[in-house]
Design an enzyme around this catalytic site. Structure first.
Site, mmCIF file in Angstrom:
data_model
loop_
_atom_site.group_PDB
_atom_site.id
_atom_site.type_symbol
_atom_site.label_atom_id
_atom_site.label_comp_id
_atom_site.label_asym_id
_atom_site.label_seq_id
_atom_site.Cartn_x
_atom_site.Cartn_y
_atom_site.Cartn_z
ATOM 1 N N ASP A 51 0.899 -1.115 0.001
ATOM 2 C CA ASP A 51 -0.118 0.083 -0.020
ATOM 3 C C ASP A 51 0.964 1.324 0.080
ATOM 4 O O ASP A 51 0.291 2.406 -0.016
ATOM 5 C CB ASP A 51 -0.930 0.025 1.257
ATOM 6 N N ASP A 90 -1.127 -6.182 -0.426
ATOM 7 C CA ASP A 90 -1.427 -5.353 0.831
ATOM 8 C C ASP A 90 -2.802 -5.214 0.747
ATOM 9 O O ASP A 90 -3.517 -4.762 0.010
ATOM 10 C CB ASP A 90 -0.766 -4.047 0.969
ATOM 11 N N LYS A 119 -1.175 -9.198 2.775
ATOM 12 C CA LYS A 119 -0.445 -9.050 3.945
ATOM 13 C C LYS A 119 -1.411 -8.055 4.782
ATOM 14 O O LYS A 119 -1.876 -7.171 4.203
ATOM 15 C CB LYS A 119 0.897 -8.254 3.656
ATOM 16 N N GLU A 188 8.660 -3.939 10.808
ATOM 17 C CA GLU A 188 9.108 -2.786 10.347
ATOM 18 C C GLU A 188 9.619 -1.901 11.407
ATOM 19 O O GLU A 188 8.736 -1.297 12.387
ATOM 20 C CB GLU A 188 7.986 -2.217 9.595
HETATM 21 O O1 KIV Z 1 3.501 -1.132 1.782
HETATM 22 C C1 KIV Z 1 4.741 -1.396 1.731
HETATM 23 O O2 KIV Z 1 5.700 -1.190 1.006
HETATM 24 C C2 KIV Z 1 5.169 -2.351 2.973
HETATM 25 C C3 KIV Z 1 6.539 -2.494 3.019
HETATM 26 C C4 KIV Z 1 7.189 -1.107 3.708
HETATM 27 C C5 KIV Z 1 6.916 -3.692 3.918
HETATM 28 O O3 KIV Z 1 4.330 -2.811 3.761
#
Ligand code: KIV
Length: 292
Positions: A51, A90, A119, A188
């Site tokens: 995201d 995501d 995720k 993170e």
């Molecule tokens: O959205 C994204 O790029 C992420 C990474 C920072 C792991 O969740």
């Protein structure tokens, strides 16, 4: 002529899960077909349609503005390239916070767009969502530490787990997510000691971003890694190229060539035969002068 390179075998969810404690996993974000091809050709294990697209592609100040439809749109572009890397998409903010039914429907939308796993951010509060998605046979990656969808609740993008209680909470959440069935866990912006404790505590690979070296893998954002943006990067970003500067330089040279009459050259031009040119000259005489 050299033989075409053999496509590498596709990485599966069980293969990622089995990399716990083994060769470090490489995850890189991608949001469209060219970035997906570049990431896959680099040999990365996982492509994350993050995201972060909201910030690095769409120009928003945070990740809260993108919807499941936006993520599905970008996931589909990535999946159309048929990468060997595992595609994880995501789930955006508010796509898994309302109820189980909406959560599963949104996860399924990303799978239909081409994701092989989704995720989501958060720990014990999100166990119901994780279980619901897993019940629908969709593999889940967890995400703890700095969870950008909680930017306002956290008071900004800050390192998490610096105090004992917070560190313990992250470790407890990690164990709970692993017990619920996530097959990997993004960590993170946490101190490396916290990442090490979590990595030792869970049977699934941890993939760090700003979490030090004691993780089972590392993830970076495509635009950060390639220097596609000049914005100040967090200290955990290592820039392997300066593509923004290269792009500005190339675009400026194009502009200078156009203004100086150096572009296009004869070689960059489609030419007609002499016979055709003569015929056209005669024709334009008629058109322009009316045959007078
Ligand atoms: O959205 C994204 O790029 C992420 C990474 C920072 C792991 O969740």
């Amino acid at each position: 002529m050299s033989a075409a390179a053999e496509p590498r075998p596709s990485l599966t969810v069980p293969a990622v899960r089995a990399r716990k404690g083994g060769e470090p996993l490489v995850m890189i974000t991608a949001y469209d077909a060219p970035s997906a091809r570049a990431v896959d050709e680099s040999g990365a294990d996982l492509i994350l349609v993050g995201d972060s697209v909201a910030m690095v592609v769409l120009g928003y100040p945070d990740t809260l503005q993108v919807t499941t439809a936006d993520l599905a749109h970008h996931t589909a572009a990535v999946a159309r390239t048929r990468p060997s890397a595992l595609v994880v998409a995501d789930l955006p903010w508010m796509s898994y916070h309302v109820n189980r039914e909406e959560t599963v429907r949104n996860a399924a939308e990303l799978v239909r767009a081409g994701a092989q796993a989704v995720k989501l951010e958060g720990g014990s509060k999100r166990l119901d969502a994780v279980r619901a998605i897993l019940d629908a046979e969709i593999p889940v990656v967890g995400h703890l530490g700095l969870t950008p969808q909680s930017v306002h609740a956290m008071g900004g993008f800050r390192v998490q787990g610096k105090e004992l209680d917070a560190a313990r909470e992250i470790a407890d959440d990690a164990v709970a997510l692993a017990e619920a069935g996530v097959f990997a866990l993004v960590l993170e912006c946490v101190p490396d000691g916290v990442a090490r404790m979590v990595t030792d505590a869970v049977p699934v690979p941890t993939i760090g971003i700003g979490a030090g070296r004691h993780c089972d893998g590392q993830v970076l954002v495509y635009h950060d890694l390639l220097g596609l943006e000049e914005r100040r990067a967090p200290k955990f970003v290592r820039r392997y190229a300066s593509l923004h500067a290269d792009a500005v330089d190339a675009l400026a040279r194009f502009g200078a060539d156009v203004r100086a009459g150096r572009f296009p050259s004869s070689a960059e031009t489609y030419h007609m035969t002499d016979r055709m040119a003569e015929a056209l000259d005669l024709y334009s005489d008629v058109v322009v002068t009316g045959g007078r």
